[in-house]
Write a protein that holds these residues in place. Structure first.
Motif, PDB file in Angstrom:
ATOM      1  N   VAL A 177       0.918  -1.360   0.151  1.00  0.00           N
ATOM      2  CA  VAL A 177       0.219   0.092   0.192  1.00  0.00           C
ATOM      3  C   VAL A 177       1.227   1.805   0.072  1.00  0.00           C
ATOM      4  O   VAL A 177       1.608   1.197   0.460  1.00  0.00           O
ATOM      5  CB  VAL A 177      -1.027   0.125   1.015  1.00  0.00           C
ATOM      6  CG1 VAL A 177      -1.562   1.030   1.086  1.00  0.00           C
ATOM      7  CG2 VAL A 177      -1.723  -1.387   1.368  1.00  0.00           C
ATOM      8  N   HIS A 220      -4.355   9.927  -1.167  1.00  0.00           N
ATOM      9  CA  HIS A 220      -4.652   8.649  -0.885  1.00  0.00           C
ATOM     10  C   HIS A 220      -3.714   7.505  -0.576  1.00  0.00           C
ATOM     11  O   HIS A 220      -3.293   7.044  -1.370  1.00  0.00           O
ATOM     12  CB  HIS A 220      -6.373   8.411  -0.355  1.00  0.00           C
ATOM     13  CG  HIS A 220      -7.042   9.612  -0.196  1.00  0.00           C
ATOM     14  ND1 HIS A 220      -7.086   9.988   1.308  1.00  0.00           N
ATOM     15  CD2 HIS A 220      -7.883  10.840  -0.491  1.00  0.00           C
ATOM     16  CE1 HIS A 220      -7.989  10.992   1.520  1.00  0.00           C
ATOM     17  NE2 HIS A 220      -8.671  11.086   0.168  1.00  0.00           N
ATOM     18  N   PRO A 221      -3.423   6.697   0.530  1.00  0.00           N
ATOM     19  CA  PRO A 221      -2.715   5.442   0.625  1.00  0.00           C
ATOM     20  C   PRO A 221      -3.230   4.497  -0.321  1.00  0.00           C
ATOM     21  O   PRO A 221      -3.986   3.577   0.129  1.00  0.00           O
ATOM     22  CB  PRO A 221      -2.227   4.535   1.858  1.00  0.00           C
ATOM     23  CG  PRO A 221      -3.941   5.397   2.976  1.00  0.00           C
ATOM     24  CD  PRO A 221      -4.541   6.720   2.241  1.00  0.00           C
ATOM     25  N   GLU A 222      -3.152   4.769  -1.468  1.00  0.00           N
ATOM     26  CA  GLU A 222      -4.796   3.395  -2.334  1.00  0.00           C
ATOM     27  C   GLU A 222      -3.713   2.839  -3.894  1.00  0.00           C
ATOM     28  O   GLU A 222      -3.992   3.072  -5.089  1.00  0.00           O
ATOM     29  CB  GLU A 222      -5.831   4.862  -2.983  1.00  0.00           C
ATOM     30  CG  GLU A 222      -6.571   5.098  -1.824  1.00  0.00           C
ATOM     31  CD  GLU A 222      -7.873   6.321  -2.584  1.00  0.00           C
ATOM     32  OE1 GLU A 222      -9.168   6.264  -1.815  1.00  0.00           O
ATOM     33  OE2 GLU A 222      -7.805   6.295  -3.852  1.00  0.00           O
ATOM     34  N   ARG A 236      -1.186   0.596  -4.671  1.00  0.00           N
ATOM     35  CA  ARG A 236      -1.225  -0.854  -5.377  1.00  0.00           C
ATOM     36  C   ARG A 236       0.071  -1.471  -5.365  1.00  0.00           C
ATOM     37  O   ARG A 236       0.425  -2.622  -5.225  1.00  0.00           O
ATOM     38  CB  ARG A 236      -2.252  -2.202  -5.181  1.00  0.00           C
ATOM     39  CG  ARG A 236      -3.790  -1.465  -4.310  1.00  0.00           C
ATOM     40  CD  ARG A 236      -2.974  -2.171  -3.400  1.00  0.00           C
ATOM     41  NE  ARG A 236      -4.512  -1.390  -2.655  1.00  0.00           N
ATOM     42  CZ  ARG A 236      -4.426  -0.435  -2.053  1.00  0.00           C
ATOM     43  NH1 ARG A 236      -3.859   0.246  -1.781  1.00  0.00           N
ATOM     44  NH2 ARG A 236      -6.085   0.167  -1.249  1.00  0.00           N
ATOM     45  N   SER A 275       3.461   1.161   3.271  1.00  0.00           N
ATOM     46  CA  SER A 275       2.875   0.049   3.625  1.00  0.00           C
ATOM     47  C   SER A 275       2.722  -1.578   3.001  1.00  0.00           C
ATOM     48  O   SER A 275       2.311  -1.593   2.203  1.00  0.00           O
ATOM     49  CB  SER A 275       2.062   0.111   5.348  1.00  0.00           C
ATOM     50  OG  SER A 275       0.505   0.113   4.681  1.00  0.00           O
ATOM     51  N   ARG A 277       0.076  -5.455   3.925  1.00  0.00           N
ATOM     52  CA  ARG A 277      -0.744  -5.930   5.411  1.00  0.00           C
ATOM     53  C   ARG A 277      -0.706  -7.593   4.052  1.00  0.00           C
ATOM     54  O   ARG A 277      -1.105  -7.009   2.268  1.00  0.00           O
ATOM     55  CB  ARG A 277      -2.528  -5.532   4.619  1.00  0.00           C
ATOM     56  CG  ARG A 277      -3.172  -4.479   3.430  1.00  0.00           C
ATOM     57  CD  ARG A 277      -3.682  -3.815   3.548  1.00  0.00           C
ATOM     58  NE  ARG A 277      -4.199  -3.021   2.556  1.00  0.00           N
ATOM     59  CZ  ARG A 277      -5.033  -2.749   1.938  1.00  0.00           C
ATOM     60  NH1 ARG A 277      -5.663  -1.722   3.084  1.00  0.00           N
ATOM     61  NH2 ARG A 277      -6.198  -2.078   1.785  1.00  0.00           N
ATOM     62  N   ASP A 282      -8.568  -5.316   4.660  1.00  0.00           N
ATOM     63  CA  ASP A 282      -9.446  -3.425   4.210  1.00  0.00           C
ATOM     64  C   ASP A 282      -8.003  -2.966   5.371  1.00  0.00           C
ATOM     65  O   ASP A 282      -8.603  -1.413   5.049  1.00  0.00           O
ATOM     66  CB  ASP A 282     -10.725  -3.718   4.376  1.00  0.00           C
ATOM     67  CG  ASP A 282     -11.519  -3.938   5.566  1.00  0.00           C
ATOM     68  OD1 ASP A 282     -10.093  -4.687   6.312  1.00  0.00           O
ATOM     69  OD2 ASP A 282     -12.642  -3.849   5.908  1.00  0.00           O
ATOM     70  N   ARG A 283      -7.818  -3.108   6.514  1.00  0.00           N
ATOM     71  CA  ARG A 283      -6.131  -2.627   7.407  1.00  0.00           C
ATOM     72  C   ARG A 283      -6.034  -1.884   6.879  1.00  0.00           C
ATOM     73  O   ARG A 283      -4.841  -3.240   6.392  1.00  0.00           O
ATOM     74  CB  ARG A 283      -6.368  -3.437   8.732  1.00  0.00           C
ATOM     75  CG  ARG A 283      -8.457  -3.656   9.042  1.00  0.00           C
ATOM     76  CD  ARG A 283      -8.072  -4.003  10.620  1.00  0.00           C
ATOM     77  NE  ARG A 283      -6.651  -3.609  11.499  1.00  0.00           N
ATOM     78  CZ  ARG A 283      -5.842  -3.939  12.753  1.00  0.00           C
ATOM     79  NH1 ARG A 283      -6.136  -6.123  12.699  1.00  0.00           N
ATOM     80  NH2 ARG A 283      -5.385  -4.068  13.440  1.00  0.00           N
ATOM     81  N   LEU A 284      -4.961  -0.891   7.090  1.00  0.00           N
ATOM     82  CA  LEU A 284      -3.616  -0.509   6.831  1.00  0.00           C
ATOM     83  C   LEU A 284      -2.791  -1.078   7.882  1.00  0.00           C
ATOM     84  O   LEU A 284      -2.691  -1.168   8.529  1.00  0.00           O
ATOM     85  CB  LEU A 284      -3.556   0.978   6.436  1.00  0.00           C
ATOM     86  CG  LEU A 284      -4.078   1.519   5.373  1.00  0.00           C
ATOM     87  CD1 LEU A 284      -4.614   3.173   5.882  1.00  0.00           C
ATOM     88  CD2 LEU A 284      -3.777   1.402   4.656  1.00  0.00           C
ATOM     89  N   ARG A 308       3.155   2.156   8.497  1.00  0.00           N
ATOM     90  CA  ARG A 308       4.211   2.490   7.432  1.00  0.00           C
ATOM     91  C   ARG A 308       4.821   3.257   7.945  1.00  0.00           C
ATOM     92  O   ARG A 308       5.208   3.693   9.128  1.00  0.00           O
ATOM     93  CB  ARG A 308       2.930   4.012   7.231  1.00  0.00           C
ATOM     94  CG  ARG A 308       2.832   4.665   7.349  1.00  0.00           C
ATOM     95  CD  ARG A 308       2.067   5.780   6.594  1.00  0.00           C
ATOM     96  NE  ARG A 308       2.219   7.784   6.906  1.00  0.00           N
ATOM     97  CZ  ARG A 308       1.535   7.741   8.308  1.00  0.00           C
ATOM     98  NH1 ARG A 308       0.370   7.041   8.870  1.00  0.00           N
ATOM     99  NH2 ARG A 308       2.074   8.494   8.677  1.00  0.00           N
TER     100      ARG A 308
END
Lengths: 471, 483
Positions: B22, B174-176, B178, B216, B218, B223-225, B228
């Motif tokens: 992420v 945003h951390p989006e 991948r 980060s 996962r 769905d949890r971050l 980081r």
């Protein structure tokens, strides 16, 4: 001599600017060893400038409205080529490469800068005892303080070292020393006078203003130094009518409030008596008088002593030993920063930096700085209601007459209380001035404070002129 | 995981399918204004140290900031191009001590930034959320002398304040993202947008575009971050990809061996290809943000914002769509390249004037890397028309194109000057017949189906005509003679 008297004589060729300046420099040379109003006397520069003014007059050109008027500048106003110390060791050796806007305007009007005046370090104090260069004494009684932080400027005018001096007022630093030294002192509406070149203490509260011996002189100087400045984003963009023009319009029909919150506890009875006398004088001149109330004003001092240090903690961060002023070496850059600041700042400055840093810290911001700002808003709202009913408000400037040197230095809270009547106006940004109105039981001057809404200077000066005439 | 990450010794086997990377990026772009954010000093890269300075950008006692309206306009352009909401904003002071920051605080925007809630669409069509894009001032530069330039070993340091007060826009995504690839696409796209709207020159090598990345990992499907790490000192798209690959690998290895990730700021080292811990969360500054009292709140009028919106040039995404429409069979990567090189308008216009899309795109992608020069859409369209009619070979067309880029004019004229008169088909037929007769062995092998011999005959034809023959026409003739 008055500002207007000197300017008139020099402009008409009755007197040379040089003879005026020499006379004042003589007074400084004779008296300032005892008073210590000045950090620096720019005698040579002043004489050269006076000669220039005289040449201008001789050539038949307009030398400006303040031609040949000696002026003393608080040592936190930047003067190109002349050291500006803020009475602090940390600015040791720093010479500004530019003039403050007000300095340029005075110069352009023909005034002659005679020196830089002593002050509480970085304008933090109410007695001028927090100067790194030693205290200033009150010319009315040299065992007393002149007030502060612009004590040097107030004392210079009271002692006859200059007919006008500029100071800065963050929480009363013009009005309180004016009251204690028996001179006129003006804190203009925030934004009326450019702050460009005023070394910042608390940016949202600082405002430059004049000290003079007469109300008309103060008006004349304010008219020169005020007005829009593109270098200061907070300066008011529109030009205002000159205050001098309506000085003699009187107070007939004006609604004058006596502020309840600044009349009771903590005000010395002899001071309170002089304020009552002033109110009567205004009433006799036709003003309608009633009690006014701004309940939140009682929290002004608390809010002020969070907001001002918070801003100061940030404004004073730049004195880090890297670029100018004092540097004390250290093993690393942070060590050098710490060593320089530890050696360069006095105790009161350190105290306020610590208070301010704390007030802005994560987890404390809301409880301190945030809450203080909310109180500030309440005070602004309260005064807005006051201005619905009144044109002016009157109060004491200082709760007491001048206190003795050393009397309050060991007790910061007692010292802070000196500002109780003056700080609310800095929080609201409105105009206020102190007019000398007789003496207290100890024979020392008492000042009456006149408060006006933002940009209410014309009416405020009318009332000041009435008080001056009724003394 | 990238090959580079896998090749680093001591790292375990990759487990890509079990972990998801992420990435959230914070991009600082210098705004292309004439002067600094709060003073009249020039905003210019380079220059002798401490020559682009004044009392305000040096933070001298008594100096005050005055906001540069051009910087605000450019920031609004960025906000609009990133589909942000433009809102009333407030400048704030970010307080920390650093020698290259003249006031020991930075004027930035904190809880009320000018641009919020936008998005950027990657060339793949995926939209990445933009949290904010706010205005702030740049710092100076510290040069450490002695000790190989590293701060802890330096003999002393010198500070250059030329960059201090240069306007920046900080774009917080945003951390989006991948993967490293997506992160690179994001920065490339963002850079194209900034350049397209004239907000920045986008030069990473000069530091006018700087990227901090938060990485980060996962478990795939979570769905949890995860915790980081922020990586600094990423100075090129290539480093960005490498740094993310390395860092996610490092974090996966820690987690798979049962160790926790510590929230840290890490420094990318280009030489050893690793990230190194700079400081932990506990050592982070308390910036003591508060509203900047020397500046008024910034509240751009809706009319002004609307005017800026009207004046926005077409954005890379729109330009890609337009070119894809004009050249439907073109590769997406080639379309993106054309837009990145600002050749898309030329391509669309040439196609519009009858140029065969495939041939136009070939020149756009392969032959115009240094820009179109004097080439007009009309000339490009005629050029590919000549190719299409067999009047020019590919090789000839390339040389004609170089002339058109250099000097302009029409392709017919240029071809003539170069002596590229197309061979008449009769001439070409007799040439092919001659070659068949001269090379019977090769001809019989060609007839037996040895495709390699096509190249042989085309080569011979080229040799005989000094490149004037059209290779495709030769092939067609050979095939027709084989029967």
């Amino acid at each position: 001599m008055t500002v207007l008297g000197i300017a008139g004589a020099v402009r008409s060729g009755q007197r040379s600017a040089r003879s005026v300046v020499d006379e004042y420099l003589g007074a400084i040379a004779e008296g300032d060893d005892e008073i210590h109003a000045f950090n620096l006397v720019a005698a040579e520069q002043a004489r050269a400038r006076a000669d220039e003014i005289d040449s201008t007059v001789a050539e038949g050109r307009d030398p400006g409205p303040l031609a040949g008027v000696p002026v003393a500048l608080k040592d936190n106003l930047c003067t190109r080529g002349v050291p500006t110390t803020c009475s602090s060791r940390i600015l040791e050796g720093w010479v500004p490469p530019y003039d403050a806007t007000v300095v340029g305007r005075l110069h352009g009007a023909g005034a002659v800068m005679v020196g830089k005046t002593n002050m509480d370090e970085f304008a933090m104090g109410s007695s001028t005892e927090n100067s790194a260069f030693g205290p200033t004494r009150n010319p009315c009684d040299t065992s007393r303080v002149p007030g502060g932080s612009s004590g040097g400027s107030a004392a210079a005018v009271a002692a006859g070292f200059a007919p006008v001096a500029l100071g800065s007022d963050t929480g009363g630093s013009i009005r309180q020393p004016a009251a204690l030294c028996g001179v006129v002192g003006v804190k203009p509406t925030y934004g009326l006078v450019s702050r460009y070149g005023l070394v910042a203490f608390a940016s949202s509260l600082d405002q430059i203003g004049p000290f003079t011996t007469t109300v008309a002189d103060a008006a004349a100087v304010l008219d020169v130094i005020s007005g829009p400045d593109p270098r200061d984003s907070t300066s008011i963009g529109d030009s205002q009518p000159p205050v001098s023009a309506t000085l003699d319009n009187g107070v007939d029909g004006l609604r004058v409030g006596v502020l309840a919150e600044l009349s009771g506890d903590g005000i010395s009875p002899d001071v309170a008596a002089r304020v009552r006398a002033a109110v009567s004088a205004l009433q006799s001149a036709g003003a309608r008088v009633a009690e006014a109330s701004a309940p939140a004003a009682v929290y002004g001092l608390s809010a002020y002593y969070l907001i001002a240090p918070a801003e100061a903690s940030s404004n004073l961060a730049r004195y880090d030993g890297v670029r100018y002023g004092l540097r004390v070496d250290g093993a690393s850059t942070p060590d050098m920063n710490t060593a320089s600041r530890s050696a360069g700042f006095g105790d009161e400055v350190k105290r306020r930096i610590m208070i301010g840093t704390y007030a802005l810290s994560a987890g404390y911001y809301d409880a301190y700085y945030g809450k203080a700002q909310r109180v500030r808003t309440l005070i602004i709202d309260d005064f807005a209601s006051v201005w619905d009913q009144f044109d002016l408000v009157v109060s004491p400037t200082s709760p007491t007459t001048a206190f003795s040197l050393g009397e309050r230095t060991a007790d910061p809270m007692a010292m802070y209380m000196s500002d109780v009547c003056t700080v609310p106006v800095n929080l609201t940004g409105q105009a206020a001035m102190s007019v000398p109105y007789g003496v207290g039981d100890d024979g020392l001057p008492v000042g009456v404070q006149i408060l006006a809404p933002a940009l209410g200077e014309p009416i405020m000066f009318r009332a000041a002129a009435v008080l001056e005439a009724s003394r | 995981m990238g090959a580079e990450a896998q090749s680093i010794p001591g790292l375990g086997a990759p487990a890509d399918t079990e972990w998801e990377t992420v990435v959230g990026l914070e991009v600082h772009a210098e705004l292309a204004t004439e002067t600094k954010l709060f003073s009249a000093s020039p905003n210019r890269f380079g220059g002798d140290p401490n020559t682009h300075i004044d009392p305000v950008s040096l933070g001298l006692p008594g100096s005050l900031p005055v906001l540069n309206q051009k910087a605000v306009e450019l920031a609004i352009r960025v906000g609009l191009a990133l589909n942000c909401r433009i809102q009333p904003s407030v400048f704030a002071r970010k307080n920390y001590f650093y020698p290259d920051m003249p006031k020991d605080f930075q004027i930035s925007q904190y809880d009320q930034p000018i641009n919020v809630d936008g998005w950027l669409e990657l060339p793949t069509g995926r939209r990445i959320g933009i949290e904010r894009a706010h205005i702030e001032e740049d710092t100076g530069k510290t040069v450490h002398i002695g000790g190989g330039g590293r701060i802890h070993e330096a003999g002393y340091s010198l500070v250059d304040y030329n960059r201090a007060g240069v306007p920046l826009v900080e774009i917080v995504g945003h951390p989006e993202l991948r993967s490293a690839t997506e992160a690179r696409q994001y920065v490339a796209e963002l850079r194209s947008i900034l350049v397209a709207v004239g907000a920045s020159d986008g030069k990473m090598e000069e530091g006018s575009l700087r990227v901090d990345c938060n990485v980060s990992v996962r478990p795939a499907g979570s769905d949890r971050l995860g915790t980081r790490c922020e990586i600094k000192n990423v100075n090129s798209l290539r480093s960005l990809g490498r740094a993310i690959d390395y860092e996610s690998r490092r974090q996966i290895d820690l987690l798979t061996s049962g160790q926790p990730i510590e929230q840290q700021t890490r420094h990318w080292n280009e030489d050893d290809g690793r990230t190194h811990a700079l400081r932990s969360k506990e050592e982070d500054h308390d910036y003591r943000y508060f509203p900047e009292p020397d500046l008024l709140p910034l509240d751009p009028s809706p009319q002004w914002v609307e005017q800026i919106r009207q004046e926005l040039p077409p954005l890379p995404r729109d330009r890609r769509l337009r070119l894809a429409e004009a050249a439907p069979s073109a590769d997406a990567a080639h379309i993106a390249l054309a837009v990145e090189r600002s050749l898309d308008e030329l391509a669309v216009a040439a196609i519009g004037q009858g140029g065969v899309p495939e041939r136009v795109m070939t020149h756009i992608v392969h032959n115009l890397a240094d820009g179109p020069g004097e080439l007009t859409p009309q000339a490009l369209a005629s050029l590919v028309g000549m190719e299409d009619k067999g009047q020019l070979t590919a090789t000839q067309a390339k040389r004609v194109l170089a002339v058109l880029v250099d000097r302009g004019g029409s392709p017919q004229e240029a071809a003539q000057k170069l002596g590229f008169e197309a061979m008449e088909s009769v001439e070409l037929e007799s040439l092919v017949d001659g070659l068949v007769a001269d090379h019977p062995d090769e001809w019989s092998r060609f007839c037996d189906g040895d495709a390699k011999l096509t190249g042989f005959f085309v080569g011979q034809a080229m040799k005989a005509t000094q490149g004037r023959a059209d290779g495709k026409a030769v092939t067609q003739l050979l095939n027709s003679r084989r029967g």
